[in-house]
Design a protein around this motif. Structure first.
Motif, PDB file in Angstrom:
ATOM      1  N   LYS A   6       0.758   7.225  -0.163  1.00 56.77           N
ATOM      2  CA  LYS A   6       0.127   6.729   0.727  1.00 56.77           C
ATOM      3  C   LYS A   6      -0.039   7.830   2.011  1.00 56.77           C
ATOM      4  CE  LYS A   6       1.950   2.269   0.603  1.00 56.77           C
ATOM      5  NZ  LYS A   6       3.086   1.544   1.241  1.00 56.77           N
ATOM      6  N   LEU A   7       0.939   8.854   2.056  1.00 54.31           N
ATOM      7  CA  LEU A   7       0.749   9.912   3.068  1.00 54.31           C
ATOM      8  C   LEU A   7      -0.773  10.506   2.926  1.00 54.31           C
ATOM      9  CD1 LEU A   7       4.123  11.413   3.328  1.00 54.31           C
ATOM     10  CD2 LEU A   7       2.568  10.144   5.275  1.00 54.31           C
ATOM     11  N   GLN A  18      -6.951   0.766   5.760  1.00 54.65           N
ATOM     12  CA  GLN A  18      -7.850  -0.186   5.142  1.00 54.65           C
ATOM     13  C   GLN A  18      -7.203  -1.361   4.493  1.00 54.65           C
ATOM     14  OE1 GLN A  18     -10.940   1.299   2.263  1.00 54.65           O
ATOM     15  NE2 GLN A  18     -11.042  -0.636   1.384  1.00 54.65           N
ATOM     16  N   ALA A  19      -5.877  -0.842   3.765  1.00 57.06           N
ATOM     17  CA  ALA A  19      -4.984  -1.845   3.136  1.00 57.06           C
ATOM     18  C   ALA A  19      -4.292  -2.690   4.129  1.00 57.06           C
ATOM     19  CB  ALA A  19      -4.006  -1.068   2.368  1.00 57.06           C
ATOM     20  N   TYR A  73       0.088   1.909  12.233  1.00 59.28           N
ATOM     21  CA  TYR A  73       1.092   1.345  11.197  1.00 59.28           C
ATOM     22  C   TYR A  73       0.696   1.787   9.724  1.00 59.28           C
ATOM     23  CZ  TYR A  73       3.356  -2.141   8.408  1.00 59.28           C
ATOM     24  OH  TYR A  73       4.411  -2.795   7.730  1.00 59.28           O
ATOM     25  N   ALA A  74      -0.565   2.197   9.654  1.00 59.55           N
ATOM     26  CA  ALA A  74      -0.824   3.071   8.482  1.00 59.55           C
ATOM     27  C   ALA A  74      -0.276   4.618   8.323  1.00 59.55           C
ATOM     28  CB  ALA A  74      -2.415   3.135   8.161  1.00 59.55           C
ATOM     29  N   GLY A 110      -2.287  -2.510  -2.136  1.00 60.44           N
ATOM     30  CA  GLY A 110      -1.978  -1.434  -1.473  1.00 60.44           C
ATOM     31  C   GLY A 110      -0.736  -0.682  -1.525  1.00 60.44           C
ATOM     32  N   CYS A 111       0.361  -1.456  -2.277  1.00 62.65           N
ATOM     33  CA  CYS A 111       1.614  -0.927  -2.133  1.00 62.65           C
ATOM     34  C   CYS A 111       1.705   0.637  -2.490  1.00 62.65           C
ATOM     35  CB  CYS A 111       2.405  -1.910  -2.855  1.00 62.65           C
ATOM     36  SG  CYS A 111       2.461  -3.662  -2.412  1.00 62.65           S
ATOM     37  N   PHE A 112       1.325   0.970  -3.210  1.00 61.15           N
ATOM     38  CA  PHE A 112       1.585   2.207  -3.759  1.00 61.15           C
ATOM     39  C   PHE A 112       0.174   3.420  -3.670  1.00 61.15           C
ATOM     40  CE2 PHE A 112       4.868  -0.043  -5.900  1.00 61.15           C
ATOM     41  CZ  PHE A 112       5.858   0.869  -5.823  1.00 61.15           C
ATOM     42  N   GLY A 113      -0.391   2.997  -2.511  1.00 62.18           N
ATOM     43  CA  GLY A 113      -1.758   3.695  -2.190  1.00 62.18           C
ATOM     44  C   GLY A 113      -2.976   2.857  -2.558  1.00 62.18           C
ATOM     45  N   GLY A 114      -4.129   3.512  -2.458  1.00 61.55           N
ATOM     46  CA  GLY A 114      -5.319   2.885  -2.646  1.00 61.55           C
ATOM     47  C   GLY A 114      -5.841   2.110  -1.379  1.00 61.55           C
TER      48      GLY A 114
END
Length: 176
Positions: free
Chosen positions: A30-31, A39-40, A55-56, A107-111
């Motif tokens: 996510k970084l 967005q997630a 938060y993001a 969106g747990c592992f990006g996206g």
């Protein structure tokens, strides 16, 4: 001969390293793209829009830090508590989206956690509950093997004494 403390310590090591790599991978994914993470976060419709950007950014940093602490075995119990709290928030978010009929990716592992024709809420929730069980184990077990905690913060008792009958009696206030 292996003792109960040894067994619990090795189980703790496996859980600590596994959960650490999960959180490290999630945070590192996510970084690089905070806009996608934002967005997630917004897709869950739980936080005010103004908080989503902060938060993001904070969430992946926290995941990386917690993952590294768990892998190293540094401040293990504190990291496990923070990890458990994070997992509880993820479980609440996923189940809230599920209950409200939102069709989003976690969106747990990006996206971007965008729309999904086939959301995997049950699988995501069960997965997070399993990880939560590992975090709770790490909170409850006193020591894990190969942890920097033992090297840096010796507590005066050998790890084997943590689970011996005599130490339990001493903790309860009775002596033998």
């Amino acid at each position: 001969m292996r003792t109960r403390a040894d067994l619990l310590g090795w189980i703790g090591l496996a859980g600590r390293v596994y959960l650490g790599f999960v959180f490290l991978a999630a945070g590192l994914a996510k970084l690089p793209e905070p806009a996608m993470t934002e967005q997630a976060v917004r897709g869950y419709q739980l936080l005010p829009w103004q908080l989503a950007p902060a938060y993001a950014i904070a969430m992946p940093i926290a995941e990386v830090v917690l993952g590294a602490l768990l892998i190293l075995g540094l401040f293990t119990r504190t990291a496990a508590v923070a990890t458990a709290l994070g997992l509880c928030s993820f479980i609440v978010g996923i189940t809230a989206a599920w209950a409200r009929g939102l069709n989003i990716e976690c969106g747990c592992f990006g996206g971007g956690g965008g729309a999904s024709a086939d959301p995997t809420y049950l699988a995501d929730t069960l997965r997070d509950l399993g990880w939560l069980a590992i975090a709770v184990y790490l909170i409850l077990v006193r020591r894990t093997k190969l942890a920097l905690d033992d090297l840096l913060f010796r507590r005066g008792t050998p790890p084997e004494a943590d689970y011996s009958e005599s130490s339990k009696k001493t903790e309860l206030g009775s002596s033998t």
